[in-house]
Structures are given as C-alpha cells and as structure tokens.
Motif scaffolding. Structure first.
Motif, PDB file in Angstrom:
ATOM      1  N   HIS A  68     -82.175  25.005 -28.606  1.00 32.79           N
ATOM      2  CA  HIS A  68     -80.953  24.382 -29.122  1.00 32.79           C
ATOM      3  C   HIS A  68     -80.919  24.408 -30.642  1.00 32.79           C
ATOM      4  O   HIS A  68     -79.879  24.653 -31.252  1.00 32.79           O
ATOM      5  CB  HIS A  68     -80.860  22.933 -28.641  1.00 32.79           C
ATOM      6  N   ASP A  69     -82.069  24.098 -31.268  1.00 35.71           N
ATOM      7  CA  ASP A  69     -82.113  24.008 -32.728  1.00 35.71           C
ATOM      8  C   ASP A  69     -83.538  24.267 -33.179  1.00 35.71           C
ATOM      9  O   ASP A  69     -84.418  23.417 -33.016  1.00 35.71           O
ATOM     10  CB  ASP A  69     -81.643  22.624 -33.190  1.00 35.71           C
ATOM     11  N   ASP A  72     -85.295  21.667 -35.287  1.00 34.06           N
ATOM     12  CA  ASP A  72     -85.706  20.429 -34.634  1.00 34.06           C
ATOM     13  C   ASP A  72     -87.173  20.561 -34.235  1.00 34.06           C
ATOM     14  O   ASP A  72     -87.564  21.535 -33.590  1.00 34.06           O
ATOM     15  CB  ASP A  72     -84.828  20.197 -33.399  1.00 34.06           C
ATOM     16  N   ASN A 102     -81.334  30.856 -31.395  1.00 38.17           N
ATOM     17  CA  ASN A 102     -80.880  29.505 -31.703  1.00 38.17           C
ATOM     18  C   ASN A 102     -79.441  29.322 -31.217  1.00 38.17           C
ATOM     19  O   ASN A 102     -78.505  29.864 -31.791  1.00 38.17           O
ATOM     20  CB  ASN A 102     -80.951  29.280 -33.214  1.00 38.17           C
ATOM     21  N   THR A 103     -79.255  28.548 -30.141  1.00 39.86           N
ATOM     22  CA  THR A 103     -77.921  28.400 -29.545  1.00 39.86           C
ATOM     23  C   THR A 103     -77.103  27.273 -30.147  1.00 39.86           C
ATOM     24  O   THR A 103     -75.908  27.168 -29.889  1.00 39.86           O
ATOM     25  CB  THR A 103     -78.026  28.136 -28.032  1.00 39.86           C
ATOM     26  N   GLU A 104     -77.756  26.371 -30.913  1.00 33.64           N
ATOM     27  CA  GLU A 104     -77.101  25.181 -31.469  1.00 33.64           C
ATOM     28  C   GLU A 104     -76.508  24.301 -30.360  1.00 33.64           C
ATOM     29  O   GLU A 104     -75.578  23.532 -30.591  1.00 33.64           O
ATOM     30  CB  GLU A 104     -76.026  25.557 -32.488  1.00 33.64           C
ATOM     31  N   GLY A 105     -77.057  24.440 -29.157  1.00 34.56           N
ATOM     32  CA  GLY A 105     -76.590  23.636 -28.039  1.00 34.56           C
ATOM     33  C   GLY A 105     -75.220  24.015 -27.521  1.00 34.56           C
ATOM     34  O   GLY A 105     -74.625  23.272 -26.738  1.00 34.56           O
ATOM     35  N   VAL A 106     -74.714  25.180 -27.928  1.00 32.91           N
ATOM     36  CA  VAL A 106     -73.382  25.627 -27.513  1.00 32.91           C
ATOM     37  C   VAL A 106     -73.511  26.436 -26.225  1.00 32.91           C
ATOM     38  O   VAL A 106     -74.201  27.472 -26.214  1.00 32.91           O
ATOM     39  CB  VAL A 106     -72.713  26.470 -28.618  1.00 32.91           C
ATOM     40  N   ALA A 109     -72.855  30.194 -26.447  1.00 29.16           N
ATOM     41  CA  ALA A 109     -73.901  30.926 -27.169  1.00 29.16           C
ATOM     42  C   ALA A 109     -75.078  31.216 -26.252  1.00 29.16           C
ATOM     43  O   ALA A 109     -75.714  32.270 -26.346  1.00 29.16           O
ATOM     44  CB  ALA A 109     -74.348  30.128 -28.389  1.00 29.16           C
ATOM     45  N   GLU A 110     -75.374  30.279 -25.364  1.00 30.87           N
ATOM     46  CA  GLU A 110     -76.451  30.481 -24.392  1.00 30.87           C
ATOM     47  C   GLU A 110     -76.167  31.709 -23.534  1.00 30.87           C
ATOM     48  O   GLU A 110     -77.036  32.567 -23.332  1.00 30.87           O
ATOM     49  CB  GLU A 110     -76.573  29.228 -23.523  1.00 30.87           C
ATOM     50  N   GLU A 241     -79.789  13.857 -33.829  1.00 25.40           N
ATOM     51  CA  GLU A 241     -80.161  13.945 -35.229  1.00 25.40           C
ATOM     52  C   GLU A 241     -80.421  12.548 -35.816  1.00 25.40           C
ATOM     53  O   GLU A 241     -80.001  11.540 -35.271  1.00 25.40           O
ATOM     54  CB  GLU A 241     -79.064  14.627 -36.055  1.00 25.40           C
TER      55      GLU A 241
END
Length: 358
Positions: A68-69, A72, A102-106, A109-110, A241
């Motif tokens: 996701h990040d 992190d 890195n999908t940024e939780g989108v 994007a996954e 965050e």
C-alpha cells in the motif's frame, strides 16, 4: 561483447545444457560441477538473458510485491524481510528479482500492477496489506489472480484474507491474527479498569480495519453486552497515518464524550493520538492511556513507551518468500495464520479514578 552461455560452458569444461540446468535449477547437478559453473559465471561476468529465458520457460525470475505504501514502516519491514529471504545465494533456483509496486491503497492500481506483472510473465506475486472489501474489486481481483495462477504463477496473499479460487491453484494465504490481538489489547485496558475506551479505527471497507475493530468490540461485549453500544460515539474511522490519528483525537475531544483510554488502529496513528492529547493538556498515561498496533520499531522509543500488539512482519515476509518460490509447501487449505502478541508498556495504566482508590 556479452559473454555467451557456450563460453561459460567451455570455461567450466561442461556442456551448455549443464550450464542451463545450473541457471534454471530445474534438474539436479553434482556439487562439484555446479561449483565450477558458478565460478565460471563469476569469472566471465555472464548475465543471463531474462526476457529470453522467460519466453522459453513461460515465466521469469521476477517476483512482484504489491504494498500500500512503501514509506510506511509496516510495509517497509514486510517487503524488506521478503526481499532478504529472496536474495540470491547462487546461480540456480534461488535467484529471484523482487520488484516492489506501490499501490497507495488504490484498488485500480492493484489491478494495473497485476496486469503489468502478468505481461512480464512474473515468476511469482505477493499481495500485502488489508484487502479492499468492495464487491466489484474483489471479483476483478479474484479473476486476475486465478488467471495468473492457472498459467503457473504462484501467488501469496500476505496480511489479507483468502480469495475464493480453486483449491488446486498455487495461491497461498498468510494471515495475521488481528482479531485476537485487538481482543487481547481491549481486555488489557478493561482489566486495568477502563470503561470509556475510545477507538481510532483504520479506513472503512478494509479487511484489516474490520478484523481489528471486531476483536476490540468482542472484548467489550464479553465484559458488558451493553458497553459496545455505549462506546459507539467513541469510535472514529481514519487513515493509517500519524495525521489521521491527530485529527481523529481532536474530533473525539470536540465531541465532549469522556474517555480514559484510546486504542489506535496502528502505532503510527497512536503517535498522532498522543500528539493531540498532549496539545490538549492530557498526560499519558496519568490522564489517558494510549495503545497502538503492529509493534513498529519506534514504539519502544516513544515517551512513554507504547503498549501495542506485535504483528510478526519479518516472519511473514520470510514465509511469503518461501511459499512463492516453492521452498516451503503450502499447508492444507493453503492458509497460515500467524499469531500476534500483546506488548504491555508504560503508555497504559489504570484510569485516574481507579488509581486514586486506597
């Protein structure tokens, strides 16, 4: 000019087929012969043609790791452990190239990264972190994973629930006992005497958020069936965050509902909780106890040290590497649940009214 496989074979005094077997790891090679070939590869600086090998074998040495990040610590530790366990130890079957996506939780994007990895004929895929629990995405993800696995790509779901795929497909799941960890953390606070426990949850619609909140609520319900409903105003959904923890705590304070403890979705959120409480003149743990989740490295260095739940991230990364490379067979049912552990530190204590009793 690039060194050829035939030149490596001549240098090692073996056939090109033997060199190929050493590189691919598909057939046994005598120890002395393997050593000569590996020495020849090092001395000549031979580099295998990855795309050509992928075409020939219908797969490649590339293993995609979706996070996701990457900034992190949760995902950094997990991916780092995975990559370390995947690190090449020779020129045979152990050689893999980990690519972190890195999908940024989108959710989209996954799926996009999976499509790219499928196009690259990835030799394995690991999806980490909580799953987005949205029916359309779950259906699309299951279809994509099933197609890749059916083509021979091993897949490991790490830190998320299993998908409904045929049992014969090479799809394994490594889960964390988030529910049990959150249950034990809430029990710890209740045992100390806390009854007004605020909860800063993660984002809604995420499997990790659901499991941790469910464990927290189950402990409250076990202690007092009426308590979960009474504490509903003390639950705030937020991100993972530090700023999310800070903003959520300010919201809790604005609501005016009294609380003596805050359980946060993770340690990073707990840091934001502590900052907002300090800004409001609240002492930890004298006025408000604070607890996190994950046991990230910084949690022992906060002042006071943070009570939290240890999630075995390094162990999970190593296990995921072993499963995706076939070094360890998947267990029956293809699901492994790793235990979590309550880490009691100085940030939690009995509430003021309990401490003041003689």
């Amino acid at each position: 000019m690039a060194v050829t496989l035939a030149e490596v074979a001549a240098h090692a005094g073996v056939s090109p087929a033997t060199v190929s077997r050493v590189l691919n790891g598909g057939h046994p090679v005598a120890g002395g012969t393997r050593t000569r070939v590996e020495q020849a590869i090092e001395e000549l600086g031979y580099i295998a043609n990855g795309p050509a090998r992928a075409l020939a074998a219908a797969t490649s040495d590339l293993v995609g790791v979706l996070v996701h990040d990457v900034a992190d610590s949760f995902f950094g530790i997990l991916a780092g452990s995975f990559q370390k366990a995947l690190a090449p130890t020779g020129h045979g079957d152990g050689r893999r190239l980990a690519v972190v996506c890195n999908t940024e939780g989108v959710p989209s994007a996954e799926l996009d990264y999976l499509a790219l990895l499928e196009g690259q004929r990835a030799g394995g895929v690991v999806l980490t972190g909580g799953a987005v629990e949205e029916p359309h995405h779950s259906t699309a993800l299951t279809a994509r994973i099933s197609r890749m696995a059916l083509a021979g790509t091993p897949v490991v779901l790490c830190g998320r629930p299993p998908l409904s795929v045929p049992a014969a497909l090479p799809v394994a799941t490594v889960m964390f006992d988030d529910h049990g960890g959150a249950f034990r953390l809430a029990e710890h606070l209740l045992t100390l005497g806390h009854r007004r426990i605020a909860y800063v949850a993660g984002p809604q619609g995420l499997s990790t958020t659901r499991e941790r909140l469910a464990g927290h609520t189950a402990a409250l319900r076990r202690h007092d069936p009426a308590l979960p409903d009474a504490c509903a105003p003390l639950t705030v959904y937020a991100g993972f965050e530090r700023s999310a923890g800070y903003d959520a705590t300010r919201e809790l304070l604005r609501r005016g509902e009294p609380f003596t403890a805050v359980a946060a979705a993770n340690d990073t959120v707990a840091a934001g909780v502590a900052a907002a409480l300090g800004e409001a003149g609240k002492r930890i743990p004298e006025d408000v106890s604070v607890a996190g989740f994950d046991d990230l490295p910084f949690s022992v260095d906060t002042a006071p040290a943070l009570t939290t739940v240890r999630v075995p991230l390094r162990e999970a990364g190593m296990l995921a590497a072993q499963l995706v490379t076939g070094r360890r067979p998947a267990p029956p049912g293809r699901i492994t649940t790793l235990p979590t552990e309550l880490m009691v530190r100085a940030s939690t204590a009995p509430p003021p009214r309990v401490r003041s009793r003689p």
